[in-house]
Enzyme design. Structure first.
Site: not given
Length: 394
Positions: A380-381, A246, A128-131
């Site tokens: 989670n924030e 996800e 996965q190329g996201y961040s």
């Protein structure tokens, strides 16, 4: 759970158990028990995926026309629970659980035929190329550029925290194809081969010593326009759809399996006194929390089969599931410490039988690895903000 199952569900459970008894080799069970990350190393995980594919169970959640099983929500829950109870290696979700639902929902028939069979069989392994270094939870700020030249896009930039990129032969990737206006409006979703010229994968070794993560660099990488899912600049809509998958899924089966192993490690430590009582109480509290997570998983599955929108369920599950995982890790470290306190050796010969449960040996590795659990797939924030916004709007 068995008391709540009807006769047909009990027969299905027995069918799954019989299959696992014959298909899960001791080596695969060992890999499952000693997995300190969110899924097993490529070689064991993919081997297990291919065994499931031969049985027709590698992608049970897919629509039947694409190779899914058509199981009921209860059957899905039974299957996940029995896999975890048998110490089956957790499989990487990037292909079957993340990009595949996108291809099914947004891909053309040609794209579905090109990619889905190889995901189902285990022939293809995706990353996965996201961040990016400057775009993590705020994905809208990503800067990896893709400029169209004829029938290709030319990609320049970098992606980071790319899990198992060192093994993957394909990537699904968010790229910026337009600037100006809202940043979300200029993002596209591309799928391409990892052996394309100009792609460099550099390892990132985590504090636990594991090599799961990588940074991927793109230097004038040409990928076909035919690899774009959806329309150009429609990628943000697709990305949000993928993130629901996800963040979704059942957390309780794997959590219950970890809890079971920690109970065994606690029992074998043969502790006495106040500290033993405190650890026993923590185990009991965590069992109640896992039961609650189990009930929430089942409610989400039943809502899904009724066709209800996912809403904030994925954010709730991701937040509660990952934080409960971290609590279990913390307790595992406390239990492992008791072995040192009573003078039991932590054997360094990890390739053979151990003098104590695997969880006591691998507790610190899992603890360090899972510090990221409340960060990946959206911190989670951020999930709490999403939940609050949804509740306040209703």
């Amino acid at each position: 759970m068995s008391g709540a199952l009807n006769d047909e569900e009990l027969r299905f459970r027995d069918e799954v158990r019989d299959f696992l008894a014959h298909a899960l080799t001791p080596e695969l069970r060992l890999a499952g028990r000693r997995c300190s990350g969110i899924f097993t190393e490529y070689h064991d995980g993919n081997r297990w995926h291919r065994i499931l594919a031969q049985r027709g169970w590698s992608v049970p959640h897919w629509p039947v026309e694409h190779g899914g099983t058509g199981w009921t929500p209860v059957q899905h829950h039974i299957f996940a629970s029995e896999l975890a109870a048998a110490d089956a290696p957790p499989r990487a979700p990037m292909g079957p659980g993340m990009v595949a639902p996108v291809i099914i929902a947004f891909g053309t028939p040609e794209q579905q035929q090109r990619w889905l069979p190889a995901i189902r069989s285990g022939e293809d392994y995706w990353c996965q190329g996201y961040s990016e270094p400057g775009a993590g939870s705020d994905l809208a700020s990503l800067q990896c550029r893709a400029v169209r030249e004829g029938d290709d896009y030319v990609i320049n930039g970098t992606k980071i925290w790319t899990t198992h990129a060192q093994y993957a032969n394909r990537m699904f990737c968010l790229v910026r194809t337009a600037t100006g206006g809202k940043p979300q409006a200029g993002i596209s979703f591309l799928c391409f081969d990892m052996d394309a010229p100009g792609i460099t994968v550099r390892p990132i070794i985590s504090i636990s010593g594991d090599h799961e993560l990588n940074q991927v660099f793109f230097d004038n990488v040409r990928v076909p326009v035919s690899g774009r899912i959806g329309e150009e600049n429609q990628g943000w809509t697709i990305a949000k759809y993928l993130l629901q998958h996800e963040r979704g899924g059942s957390y309780a089966p794997q959590l219950r399996a970890r809890l079971r192993r920690q109970r065994r490690a606690f029992a074998q430590a043969n502790l006495r006194g106040a500290e033993a009582g405190d650890l026993a109480l923590q185990l009991a509290e965590l069992e109640c929390a896992v039961d609650a997570m189990d009930a929430m998983d089942m409610a989400a599955l039943r809502a899904q089969v009724r066709g209800e929108p996912r809403g904030i369920r994925p954010s709730m599950g991701k937040t509660l599931g990952t934080e409960l995982r971290q609590r279990l890790d913390e307790l595992a470290v406390e239990i492992a410490a008791q072995y040192a306190a009573v003078g039991l050796p932590l054997d360094d010969r990890l390739d053979g039988p151990l003098p104590l449960p695997e969880d006591a040996v691998y507790a610190m590795s899992a603890y360090l690895n899972d510090r990221a659990a409340s960060i990946y797939a959206g911190t989670n924030e951020v999930q709490r903000n999403l939940i609050a916004a949804h509740l306040l709007a209703n």
